[in-house]
Write a protein that holds these residues in place. Structure first.
Motif, PDB file in Angstrom:
ATOM      1  N   GLY A 163      29.214  48.958 136.106  1.00  0.00           N
ATOM      2  CA  GLY A 163      30.188  49.239 137.155  1.00  0.00           C
ATOM      3  C   GLY A 163      31.599  48.981 136.587  1.00  0.00           C
ATOM      4  N   ASP A 164      32.509  49.915 136.472  1.00  0.00           N
ATOM      5  CA  ASP A 164      32.387  51.294 136.819  1.00  0.00           C
ATOM      6  C   ASP A 164      32.820  52.221 135.699  1.00  0.00           C
ATOM      7  N   GLY A 165      33.446  51.691 134.623  1.00  0.00           N
ATOM      8  CA  GLY A 165      33.727  52.467 133.424  1.00  0.00           C
ATOM      9  C   GLY A 165      34.685  53.630 133.596  1.00  0.00           C
ATOM     10  N   HIS A 166      35.650  53.508 134.513  1.00  0.00           N
ATOM     11  CA  HIS A 166      36.471  54.675 134.849  1.00  0.00           C
ATOM     12  C   HIS A 166      37.491  55.053 133.778  1.00  0.00           C
ATOM     13  N   CYS A 167      37.760  54.179 132.811  1.00  0.00           N
ATOM     14  CA  CYS A 167      38.761  54.479 131.787  1.00  0.00           C
ATOM     15  C   CYS A 167      38.157  55.037 130.497  1.00  0.00           C
ATOM     16  N   SER A 168      36.955  55.511 130.567  1.00  0.00           N
ATOM     17  CA  SER A 168      36.299  56.073 129.388  1.00  0.00           C
ATOM     18  C   SER A 168      36.384  57.594 129.406  1.00  0.00           C
ATOM     19  N   GLY A 169      35.883  58.197 128.328  1.00  0.00           N
ATOM     20  CA  GLY A 169      35.986  59.642 128.208  1.00  0.00           C
ATOM     21  C   GLY A 169      34.640  60.309 128.025  1.00  0.00           C
ATOM     22  N   ALA A 170      34.676  61.598 127.687  1.00  0.00           N
ATOM     23  CA  ALA A 170      33.457  62.395 127.596  1.00  0.00           C
ATOM     24  C   ALA A 170      32.471  61.834 126.579  1.00  0.00           C
ATOM     25  N   GLU A 171      32.985  61.329 125.465  1.00  0.00           N
ATOM     26  CA  GLU A 171      32.093  60.763 124.446  1.00  0.00           C
ATOM     27  C   GLU A 171      31.288  59.603 125.001  1.00  0.00           C
ATOM     28  N   GLU A 172      31.970  58.695 125.695  1.00  0.00           N
ATOM     29  CA  GLU A 172      31.288  57.516 126.233  1.00  0.00           C
ATOM     30  C   GLU A 172      30.307  57.889 127.334  1.00  0.00           C
ATOM     31  N   TYR A 173      30.682  58.822 128.191  1.00  0.00           N
ATOM     32  CA  TYR A 173      29.776  59.208 129.278  1.00  0.00           C
ATOM     33  C   TYR A 173      28.540  59.923 128.735  1.00  0.00           C
ATOM     34  N   GLU A 174      28.708  60.671 127.676  1.00  0.00           N
ATOM     35  CA  GLU A 174      27.552  61.298 127.034  1.00  0.00           C
ATOM     36  C   GLU A 174      26.638  60.235 126.428  1.00  0.00           C
ATOM     37  N   ASN A 175      27.234  59.197 125.834  1.00  0.00           N
ATOM     38  CA  ASN A 175      26.422  58.108 125.277  1.00  0.00           C
ATOM     39  C   ASN A 175      25.659  57.376 126.372  1.00  0.00           C
ATOM     40  N   LEU A 176      26.292  57.197 127.530  1.00  0.00           N
ATOM     41  CA  LEU A 176      25.593  56.581 128.666  1.00  0.00           C
ATOM     42  C   LEU A 176      24.403  57.429 129.086  1.00  0.00           C
TER      43      LEU A 176
END
Length: 313
Positions: A186-199
């Protein structure tokens, strides 16, 4: 699963006596990473306020304080010695039945806190992680094209077994990576496409900002994790807050939450009765003149909310 036995004898407080040093990962050879111990040189620290205000006493337990310096491992570099010291201190405390508070330091140390818990509890117990952070901190060293790669970018991906497997095993003492069902972000809002893909690749459960802001919905997600594990490690990075609460943070970050929201969400995790270790990270930077009193006060309130709710379980 039943609640973890909460008859803790003591609170083991772990303090990190150095400033943020922006340790740099060497992607070709992790052992060649650049790390250092940066002394405070007399500057005021967050833990000075915590001691003045009696923060640690909010747990209503006798407590001990240990500084984590890496000194027991003089032959090792800081990025090896300091996590080992954290892991061993956490192992000893958890094995003794103590609760663990990491009241200062940085999120790069989270894998070592987790590793210490795993070592103490043994392979038959599942340790869950609640990761509260504006960032996902889950870069994969072996794949990223980032030119500036730091240890604070990799703790969650290390915990999930996506990167830095040798460092996580050998110096953070992780017995195994956590599975997707053992992690709640919760909540990771300052990340980007690379990080969300890793998640997504790891299958990690992410609570989106709007849901994080709803304490009742957050509590339901937390309880679902608690029902799947035997113990919980709660990691809070203060950058989850709006800038007004942390003006001396490393750099301004957009989209943070109100302090009351974060306090309520910390209490919700504690009230599961499963938390064995709690970290409040990233409060101390060399920017005290730029709002250090306010930033430290926010750290104090987060820790005290957690300790007070812990004491009720």
């Amino acid at each position: 699963m039943e609640k973890t036995e909460s008859n803790a004898r003591r609170l083991a407080v772990l303090e990190y006596p150095y400033l943020y040093a922006a340790w740099h990962v060497c992607r070709e050879d992790h052992a060649r990473a650049v790390s250092e111990r940066r002394p405070f040189s007399g500057a005021r620290r967050s833990v000075d306020l915590y001691r003045e205000k009696g923060t640690y006493g909010k747990a209503r337990l006798p407590y001990t304080v240990e500084e984590i310096t890496g000194a027991p491992y003089p032959a090792l570099a800081p990025h090896e010695a300091i996590p080992l010291h954290f892991a061993e201190a956490c192992r000893r405390a958890a094995a003794a039945g103590d609760r663990i508070l990491t009241s200062s330091g940085y999120c790069a140390f989270a894998p070592a806190v987790l590793g210490g818990l795993q070592q103490a509890l043994g392979p038959e117990k599942k340790v869950g992680l609640v990761w509260v952070d504006a960032h996902c901190d889950n870069v994969i060293v072996e794949e990223t094209e980032r030119p500036d790669l730091r240890f604070v970018a990799v703790p969650l991906s290390t915990i999930a077994g996506q990167t830095m497997r040798d460092w996580g095993r050998d110096f953070c003492r992780m017995a195994r990576p956590l599975t997707a069902g053992e992690i709640l972000l919760g909540d990771g809002h300052c990340s980007g496409a690379e990080e969300y893909e890793n998640l997504a690749r790891a299958g990690i459960d992410r609570v989106l900002p709007a849901e994080f802001a709803d304490t009742a919905r957050w509590a339901a997600r937390v309880q679902a994790l608690a029902d799947r594990v035997d113990a919980i490690y709660l990691m809070v990075d203060v950058d989850i807050l709006r800038n007004e609460y942390i003006p001396a943070y490393f750099r301004p970050e957009p989209g943070g939450h109100a302090l009351e929201t974060v306090l309520g969400n910390v209490r919700a995790v504690m009230r599961t009765g499963k938390v064995l270790a709690f970290s409040c990270f990233c409060v101390d930077f060399d920017k005290y003149a730029q709002g250090g009193e306010t930033t430290f006060e926010s750290g104090r309130q987060i820790i005290e909310a957690g300790l007070a709710a812990w004491a009720e379980t």
